[in-house]
Design an enzyme around this catalytic site. Structure first.
Site, PDB file in Angstrom:
ATOM      1  N   LYS A  83       0.845  -1.198   0.000  1.00  0.00           N
ATOM      2  CA  LYS A  83       0.000   0.000   0.000  1.00  0.00           C
ATOM      3  C   LYS A  83       0.877   1.244   0.000  1.00  0.00           C
ATOM      4  CE  LYS A  83       0.848   1.820   3.369  1.00  0.00           C
ATOM      5  NZ  LYS A  83       2.097   2.257   4.051  1.00  0.00           N
ATOM      6  N   TYR A 138      -4.716   2.808   5.888  1.00  0.00           N
ATOM      7  CA  TYR A 138      -5.136   2.008   7.063  1.00  0.00           C
ATOM      8  C   TYR A 138      -6.390   2.607   7.703  1.00  0.00           C
ATOM      9  CZ  TYR A 138      -0.172   0.554   7.116  1.00  0.00           C
ATOM     10  OH  TYR A 138       1.069   0.086   6.795  1.00  0.00           O
TER      11      TYR A 138
HETATM   12  P1  NAD Z   1      12.287   1.548   2.237  1.00  0.00           P
HETATM   13  O1  NAD Z   1      12.706   2.885   1.772  1.00  0.00           O
HETATM   14  O2  NAD Z   1      12.865   1.042   3.494  1.00  0.00           O
HETATM   15  O3  NAD Z   1      12.547   0.464   1.097  1.00  0.00           O
HETATM   16  C1  NAD Z   1      12.369   0.722  -0.279  1.00  0.00           C
HETATM   17  C2  NAD Z   1      13.300  -0.166  -1.079  1.00  0.00           C
HETATM   18  O4  NAD Z   1      13.146   0.148  -2.460  1.00  0.00           O
HETATM   19  C3  NAD Z   1      14.784   0.045  -0.733  1.00  0.00           C
HETATM   20  O5  NAD Z   1      15.412  -1.195  -0.588  1.00  0.00           O
HETATM   21  C4  NAD Z   1      15.321   0.775  -1.960  1.00  0.00           C
HETATM   22  O6  NAD Z   1      16.686   0.476  -2.209  1.00  0.00           O
HETATM   23  C5  NAD Z   1      14.440   0.207  -3.053  1.00  0.00           C
HETATM   24  N1  NAD Z   1      14.406   1.033  -4.260  1.00  0.00           N
HETATM   25  C6  NAD Z   1      14.512   0.549  -5.511  1.00  0.00           C
HETATM   26  N2  NAD Z   1      14.462   1.527  -6.410  1.00  0.00           N
HETATM   27  C7  NAD Z   1      14.344   2.688  -5.711  1.00  0.00           C
HETATM   28  C8  NAD Z   1      14.257   4.049  -6.100  1.00  0.00           C
HETATM   29  N3  NAD Z   1      14.269   4.421  -7.379  1.00  0.00           N
HETATM   30  N4  NAD Z   1      14.140   4.957  -5.129  1.00  0.00           N
HETATM   31  C9  NAD Z   1      14.086   4.618  -3.824  1.00  0.00           C
HETATM   32  N5  NAD Z   1      14.157   3.305  -3.397  1.00  0.00           N
HETATM   33  C10 NAD Z   1      14.291   2.364  -4.343  1.00  0.00           C
HETATM   34  O7  NAD Z   1      10.699   1.581   2.329  1.00  0.00           O
HETATM   35  P2  NAD Z   1       9.753   0.548   3.104  1.00  0.00           P
HETATM   36  O8  NAD Z   1       9.422   1.107   4.423  1.00  0.00           O
HETATM   37  O9  NAD Z   1      10.299  -0.811   3.028  1.00  0.00           O
HETATM   38  O10 NAD Z   1       8.416   0.674   2.234  1.00  0.00           O
HETATM   39  C11 NAD Z   1       8.306   0.001   0.970  1.00  0.00           C
HETATM   40  C12 NAD Z   1       6.820  -0.107   0.633  1.00  0.00           C
HETATM   41  O11 NAD Z   1       6.191  -0.910   1.621  1.00  0.00           O
HETATM   42  C13 NAD Z   1       6.079   1.221   0.621  1.00  0.00           C
HETATM   43  O12 NAD Z   1       5.159   1.241  -0.428  1.00  0.00           O
HETATM   44  C14 NAD Z   1       5.351   1.260   1.950  1.00  0.00           C
HETATM   45  O13 NAD Z   1       4.148   1.987   1.901  1.00  0.00           O
HETATM   46  C15 NAD Z   1       5.079  -0.207   2.186  1.00  0.00           C
HETATM   47  N6  NAD Z   1       4.975  -0.536   3.629  1.00  0.00           N
HETATM   48  C16 NAD Z   1       3.892  -1.222   4.056  1.00  0.00           C
HETATM   49  C17 NAD Z   1       3.750  -1.523   5.382  1.00  0.00           C
HETATM   50  C18 NAD Z   1       2.542  -2.304   5.842  1.00  0.00           C
HETATM   51  O14 NAD Z   1       2.338  -2.412   7.053  1.00  0.00           O
HETATM   52  N7  NAD Z   1       1.760  -2.860   4.944  1.00  0.00           N
HETATM   53  C19 NAD Z   1       4.710  -1.108   6.309  1.00  0.00           C
HETATM   54  C20 NAD Z   1       5.827  -0.432   5.841  1.00  0.00           C
HETATM   55  C21 NAD Z   1       5.950  -0.151   4.489  1.00  0.00           C
END
Ligand code: NAD
Length: 366
Positions: free
Chosen positions: A134, A219
């Site tokens: 999401k 959420y």
């Molecule tokens: P994060 O920034 O920690 O991770 C993102 C990943 O994408 C990194 O490993 C990064 O290297 C990679 N990536 C690849 N190409 C990229 C680019 N061009 N620019 C930036 N990053 C790039 O983020 P996260 O917290 O892991 O969130 C990722 C997704 O998961 C989001 O959409 C977030 O909304 C979702 N999320 C959902 C929940 C849930 O409870 N459902 C919780 C946290 C995050």
């Protein structure tokens, strides 16, 4: 359903306990082919590392089998930690080779929001089932394109809505919709963290799409829709620029009021500036509440006018969510946390943005 393979059908029969009715030859086949569905995680950031990979160690019907990462050191570390074979390890330039990897049944998109639609559609076109995190996309058009791609490819699409399968949320929803204690009049669903930092993609409008509204809003919107058992018809929203040095083109804190067809009201805060995590539903003087309500792995306690209780639940909400999706694939059953659900949430987010821009109550178009 067309997309259920022989292997899946055999496994399904075995799971249903009908395997004993099969011939010995088919039984042997069922045993050798009794495999879990393979998942490839795309984007090894915080959520994939801290939640999804550990959750995948607890799933019954799926298994972490592949990774897509642009960081070679991460690839090596994950291969060691989770026994992932180099042949199932990809980077963004080799992503499309997943098409020819039969070990991967499900591609799980855990990338920043602006990449969700593109990678979801590419994975669906490769014939993979997809879980997308999401918010589903950056806007309604992207969500519609993702749903159309799933239909065209005859593959299933789930949005990473882990709380759709969480027992406390399901109990609150059941209580909310019971008519005998009256109808819902008032809800409060709020989620916020002190998390805005310079350089974070979530606060870049082009990458995150709208700060806390896009990140935390889904959420709170789902909680209201699921308790009400219907969709809101209009919204009035406000944006607060509580730290102009950090927030550029987005607000730090968003508030809004959803109005439902029966005049039930939901008041919500979504913030990147301060902590709040609360889900409250009231029918007259009767109420039910979860606080904390939305964070993964928080201890959930349901409170009502009579006291408090906790229900048995899985160690990882995501394990239940991913297993539910695997079962949908194996059974050919409809997905609960579907793309259509993600689209409705995005339609509401669009109306919230429009209400902030115009300063008016906006009718929500579905
Ligand atoms: P994060 O920034 O920690 O991770 C993102 C990943 O994408 C990194 O490993 C990064 O290297 C990679 N990536 C690849 N190409 C990229 C680019 N061009 N620019 C930036 N990053 C790039 O983020 P996260 O917290 O892991 O969130 C990722 C997704 O998961 C989001 O959409 C977030 O909304 C979702 N999320 C959902 C929940 C849930 O409870 N459902 C919780 C946290 C995050």
């Amino acid at each position: 359903m067309q997309f259920i393979s022989r292997r899946h059908a055999v496994k399904h029969l075995a799971v249903l306990g009908t395997a004993t009715a099969l011939s010995p030859g088919l039984l042997a086949c069922a045993k050798s082919e009794d495999k879990k569905l393979g998942i490839a995680l795309v984007g090894l950031g915080n959520y994939a590392t801290i939640q999804l990979a550990p959750a995948l160690q607890k799933t019954t019907y799926c298994e972490l089998r592949g990774i897509v990462t642009g960081t070679p050191e991460k690839a090596t570390k994950w291969q060691k930690e989770y026994g992932i074979q180099p042949v199932h390890t990809y980077d963004y330039s080799t992503f499309d080779r997943l098409r020819d990897d039969p070990a991967i049944d499900i591609v799980y998109i855990v990338l920043p929001n602006f990449m969700h639609a593109e990678y979801t559609i590419r994975a669906l076109e490769m014939g993979k089932h997809v879980i997308c995190e999401k918010p589903m996309g950056m806007n309604v058009e992207e969500c519609r394109a993702m749903i159309a791609a799933a239909k065209k490819a005859n593959r299933l699409l789930q949005i990473g809505y882990r709380l759709f399968y969480e027992p406390h949320h399901l109990e609150l929803m059941r209580w909310a919709q019971q008519p005998h204690e009256g109808r819902i009049k008032l809800m409060e669903t709020s989620l916020g963290f002190d998390m805005a930092r310079p350089g974070l993609w979530r606060i870049d409008p082009k990458m995150g799409g709208g700060g806390a509204l896009m990140d935390l809003g889904p959420y709170t919107i789902q909680a209201a829709r699921r308790a009400a058992g219907q969709n809101p018809i209009s919204v009035r929203a406000q944006g607060f620029l509580d730290d102009p040095d950090i927030y550029k083109g987005i607000y730090g804190t968003y508030t809004w009021q959803l109005r439902f067809p029966d005049d039930a009201l939901c008041n919500t805060t979504a913030s990147f500036s301060a902590y709040v995590d609360r889900y409250h539903v009231a029918k007259g003087h009767h109420f039910m509440e979860l606080k904390p309500a939305f964070s993964a792995n928080s201890k959930m306690v349901l409170r009502d006018w009579d006291g408090e209780r906790s229900l048995p639940c899985a160690e990882f909400q995501q394990a239940t969510q991913m297993d539910a999706f695997a079962r949908n694939i194996l059974d050919g059953a409809p997905v609960v946390a579907s793309g259509e659900e993600g689209l409705i949430d995005m339609q509401i987010i669009g109306a919230i943005k429009q209400s902030i821009e115009t300063g008016r109550e906006v009718e929500i178009k579905y």
